[in-house]
Enzyme design. Sequence first.
Site, PDB file in Angstrom:
ATOM      1  N   SER A  51      37.019  51.110  44.928  1.00  0.00           N
ATOM      2  CA  SER A  51      36.221  49.889  44.908  1.00  0.00           C
ATOM      3  C   SER A  51      36.982  48.579  44.809  1.00  0.00           C
ATOM      4  CB  SER A  51      35.172  49.955  43.791  1.00  0.00           C
ATOM      5  OG  SER A  51      34.203  50.914  44.113  1.00  0.00           O
ATOM      6  N   SER A  56      32.127  48.876  46.141  1.00  0.00           N
ATOM      7  CA  SER A  56      31.351  48.097  45.172  1.00  0.00           C
ATOM      8  C   SER A  56      31.856  46.683  44.948  1.00  0.00           C
ATOM      9  CB  SER A  56      31.242  48.848  43.843  1.00  0.00           C
ATOM     10  OG  SER A  56      32.392  48.741  43.064  1.00  0.00           O
ATOM     11  N   LYS A  85      33.437  39.699  39.540  1.00  0.00           N
ATOM     12  CA  LYS A  85      32.372  40.629  39.925  1.00  0.00           C
ATOM     13  C   LYS A  85      31.263  40.655  38.878  1.00  0.00           C
ATOM     14  CE  LYS A  85      32.221  45.542  41.336  1.00  0.00           C
ATOM     15  NZ  LYS A  85      33.109  46.728  41.502  1.00  0.00           N
TER      16      LYS A  85
END
Length: 540
Positions: free
Chosen positions: A210, A186, A104
Amino acid sequence: MYTLATFLFLPWLSLIQSQIRELPDLYEASISELQDGLEKGRFTSVDLVKAYIARILEVNHQGASLHAVIETNPKALQQASALDIERKLKGKRSALHGIPILIKDNIATLHEEGMNTTAGSFALLGSVVPRDAGVAAKLRASGAIMLGKTSLSEWAHFRGDLPCGFSARGGQATNPYFPQGDPSESSSGSGIAMAIGLAAGSLGTETDRSIISPSSKNNLVGIKPTVGLTSRAGVIPISRHQDTVGPMCRCVADAATILSVIAGPDPFDNFTLSQPDPVPDFTQALQKDALKGVRLGIPRLFLGNNTNIISAFNASLERLMELGATIVDPADFPDAHELLASQNETTVLNVDFKVDINAYIASLLEVPTGVKDLADLIAYNKENADLELIPPYYTSQSQFIISEATEVNASYFEALAADEDLGRTRGIDGALQKFNLDALLLPTDGFTSTPAAIAGYPVVTVPLGFQPDTVVPTPANPIIDNAPGIPFGISFMGTAFSEFKLISYAFAYEQKTHNRLKRLAFPAAIPKTQLKDVIGSSED
């Protein structure tokens, strides 16, 4: 008429055809399958990198335009080649040697490698981090290849009231199971990428929802570890009290393999220094009979209100009992109603974000945009509204503004104490003790993430089912919240550092049901490139 050359060539042709048939399908290929192929010389890590990059190019900004990946590693092929040579000379370092992993875009990687770490914002583009994030360093040491950075909801969905999956740098990411579908929360890019095989594994981060929510909505296994099992050092933060880093993969075995590598103490994150020693080999939890004699409790008040999900969840209880589990139903938290109404988490996160993001920015060696703190981020967005505050859907930075107005005070410390009481003492631990349970079981899309978030406790989600074809798609605003084929998961929740047990239960359930492949992504979202298309091609 056959010539001698023809008869000499036919065995080689047969061998080549046989090897092609043995190549794993990258839509679903597991880490162990890929490692087996690498060890047997059927393909190389260079081949894997080429194939995965080609797959990213097919669907990221072209075709279905899923916007799952913000950037790829310009040195990935070079690193793959070096790891291929090392394998031949010394053998593999670990189960992740030469395996491409996506991480990420809030997890720092060495600046000289050529990738940015920005939380999806132009405000941090070109910023220079002091070192790899703790988890990235562990991946690198294991021989994994960090293939690229996945998109995310900007600032881990803590900038304002924005659609899930949007970031200024990455654009609007969408779900591969329905066009314009919500990719959820997210770690959306990691979820999308894994769902359709854009890498062998991925990392997400969670403060609340998330990891487990995008894993659920993208038909994946996600492990949200106990806060302190994996390092948050070098991760763009929301809250030191709730942030955690974990794997998002297509099967429990892959997630366990990655967690075994990234878990462990890190001197740059003091929360990790109190974890049990030694760090378990989580792959040893992969036992099909792990649910025999296990007591699982159902917190009925937390199941949510989606009737399709609740129906599938209730049906899953039969499968679990067939595997030997005892179902305690209901097994509601002692403080369930108080927890549902609590606003303490909001108080904590608002303050933590301001403190922790200011500290993160101060740790950077260089920030070309000149931002120094949260107040500067708010000003930057206003001054660069054409990049960041894009109408009509992406103009909000309300969360930034709320957080900037906070201060560390008595109310903050009271909220922290209340979270510990509600999440642990009278929450998860209270329910486990009251009903003599080994773990709690919930639909992932219910009121599942918050108790574990405020407690800092682990959750493992695995695929459960899909919304039926009779579901009417919700309006696009700009993404579609619910639609036919949107996946959902089932979660196992436990006390601190109970990941080994939770992984074992999730694995037993997964092996019984094999729910993931009961429905594929929509056709345009599935890349066509396979290993056979790149083996033998030049390295340019």
